[in-house]
Each structure stands twice: as C-alpha cells, then as structure tokens.
Motif scaffolding. Structure first.
Motif, PDB file in Angstrom:
ATOM      1  N   THR A   2       0.822  -1.214   0.000  1.00 29.90           N
ATOM      2  CA  THR A   2       0.000   0.000   0.000  1.00 29.90           C
ATOM      3  C   THR A   2       0.856   1.264   0.000  1.00 29.90           C
ATOM      4  O   THR A   2       0.316   2.351  -0.129  1.00 29.90           O
ATOM      5  CB  THR A   2      -0.944   0.033   1.213  1.00 29.90           C
ATOM      6  OG1 THR A   2      -0.161   0.026   2.406  1.00 29.90           O
ATOM      7  CG2 THR A   2      -1.903  -1.133   1.197  1.00 29.90           C
ATOM      8  N   ARG A   3       2.182   1.118   0.153  1.00 31.80           N
ATOM      9  CA  ARG A   3       3.078   2.269   0.175  1.00 31.80           C
ATOM     10  C   ARG A   3       4.345   1.924  -0.583  1.00 31.80           C
ATOM     11  O   ARG A   3       4.856   0.804  -0.478  1.00 31.80           O
ATOM     12  CB  ARG A   3       3.428   2.635   1.615  1.00 31.80           C
ATOM     13  CG  ARG A   3       4.222   3.908   1.752  1.00 31.80           C
ATOM     14  CD  ARG A   3       4.295   4.329   3.230  1.00 31.80           C
ATOM     15  NE  ARG A   3       4.736   5.690   3.369  1.00 31.80           N
ATOM     16  CZ  ARG A   3       6.000   6.052   3.509  1.00 31.80           C
ATOM     17  NH1 ARG A   3       6.957   5.140   3.555  1.00 31.80           N
ATOM     18  NH2 ARG A   3       6.326   7.318   3.618  1.00 31.80           N
ATOM     19  N   THR A   5       8.268   3.800  -1.817  1.00 35.65           N
ATOM     20  CA  THR A   5       9.166   4.939  -1.662  1.00 35.65           C
ATOM     21  C   THR A   5      10.357   4.789  -2.611  1.00 35.65           C
ATOM     22  O   THR A   5      10.689   3.682  -3.056  1.00 35.65           O
ATOM     23  CB  THR A   5       9.702   5.061  -0.222  1.00 35.65           C
ATOM     24  OG1 THR A   5      10.447   3.892   0.104  1.00 35.65           O
ATOM     25  CG2 THR A   5       8.579   5.260   0.773  1.00 35.65           C
ATOM     26  N   SER A  87       7.389   9.400  -1.883  1.00 37.01           N
ATOM     27  CA  SER A  87       6.523   8.338  -1.386  1.00 37.01           C
ATOM     28  C   SER A  87       5.102   8.499  -1.912  1.00 37.01           C
ATOM     29  O   SER A  87       4.630   9.602  -2.166  1.00 37.01           O
ATOM     30  CB  SER A  87       6.518   8.288   0.144  1.00 37.01           C
ATOM     31  OG  SER A  87       5.976   9.458   0.688  1.00 37.01           O
ATOM     32  N   GLU A  89       1.202   6.542  -1.162  1.00 30.53           N
ATOM     33  CA  GLU A  89       0.471   5.610  -0.302  1.00 30.53           C
ATOM     34  C   GLU A  89      -0.982   5.542  -0.750  1.00 30.53           C
ATOM     35  O   GLU A  89      -1.638   6.576  -0.917  1.00 30.53           O
ATOM     36  CB  GLU A  89       0.547   6.061   1.149  1.00 30.53           C
ATOM     37  CG  GLU A  89      -0.124   5.108   2.104  1.00 30.53           C
ATOM     38  CD  GLU A  89       0.115   5.474   3.555  1.00 30.53           C
ATOM     39  OE1 GLU A  89      -0.328   4.692   4.417  1.00 30.53           O
ATOM     40  OE2 GLU A  89       0.726   6.518   3.837  1.00 30.53           O
ATOM     41  N   THR A  91      -4.737   5.364  -0.350  1.00 29.09           N
ATOM     42  CA  THR A  91      -5.630   5.783   0.723  1.00 29.09           C
ATOM     43  C   THR A  91      -7.061   5.311   0.515  1.00 29.09           C
ATOM     44  O   THR A  91      -7.835   5.266   1.465  1.00 29.09           O
ATOM     45  CB  THR A  91      -5.625   7.319   0.874  1.00 29.09           C
ATOM     46  OG1 THR A  91      -5.982   7.904  -0.380  1.00 29.09           O
ATOM     47  CG2 THR A  91      -4.254   7.807   1.315  1.00 29.09           C
TER      48      THR A  91
END
Length: 122
Positions: A2-3, A5, A87, A89, A91
């Motif tokens: 879900t994230r 970087t 980054s 993410e 949501t």
C-alpha cells in the motif's frame, strides 16, 4: 503493498537535462550563480520533474493505472544535492479507481517539500 518509496538525490546535470527536455530554463533551476542570490541559496528542482518521479513511484503501486487527477503543493524547495524521499500511499480503493497520497521529504531535515494527492483508473 500500500506504500512505495524511492530515495533520490538530484544533480545539476539532472536539472539541466530536464530544462532542456521541458523548455523550462528558469534560472532558479539552471543557473547556480543566480540561484545562490535567492532565498533558496542554490538551484531547486522543477515541480514537473518532481511530479514525474512521483508518477514512477505511483506506478509501483498501480501498474498501468491511468491518471485521472493530481494536486500538488510545494511548501519548501527541493534543492540540488540534497537527498529526497519520494513516497506514495494508497488511501482509497474503489471498484475502478485508486486514490493515493503523495509526499516528498528532504531526508537531511525531514522537511516536506511536496504534498499531494492523485487518483488513477485501474
């Protein structure tokens, strides 16, 4: 996942190449002598360059997603030679769209240089 970087440090050559490609030769991006006289003290990244790198990070989370919208704000500069963390993410996930928060942080002092949101069709 879900994230995602990515850490990146831009050089002046990176800024110069992007200026050549985009046609944006604003001296704040390409003239270190001029930029040294500004409140930034050195050249800073083009907003479009930062968004392009963020788009690559988003691609890791939503491969092949078609961007529907994006909003970004730049509360602080992203200077040449300073390590940055890009980054993205997730949501929210709908049946046919994904929403993500975007952020760029200067790693040396944790200053947020870009904050935003994007929505993609999947």
């Amino acid at each position: 996942m879900t994230r995602a970087t990515l850490n990146k440090t831009f050089t002046q050559a990176d800024f110069d190449a992007f200026a050549e490609l985009s046609g944006d030769n604003n001296p704040i991006h390409v003239d270190p002598v001029f930029a040294g006289t500004t409140r930034f003290g050195k050249t800073v990244a083009h907003g479009a360059l930062l968004c392009a790198v963020l788009r690559g990070v988003v691609e890791e989370l939503v491969p092949g997603g078609r961007q529907l919208s994006q909003e970004t704000m730049y509360p602080a500069p992203s200077p040449v030679g300073e390590p940055l963390q890009f980054s993205a993410e997730i949501t929210a996930v709908q049946a046919d769209t994904v929403q993500l928060d975007l952020m760029i942080t200067r790693l040396n002092d944790q200053t947020i240089t870009c904050r935003g949101k994007t929505e993609l069709a999947r």
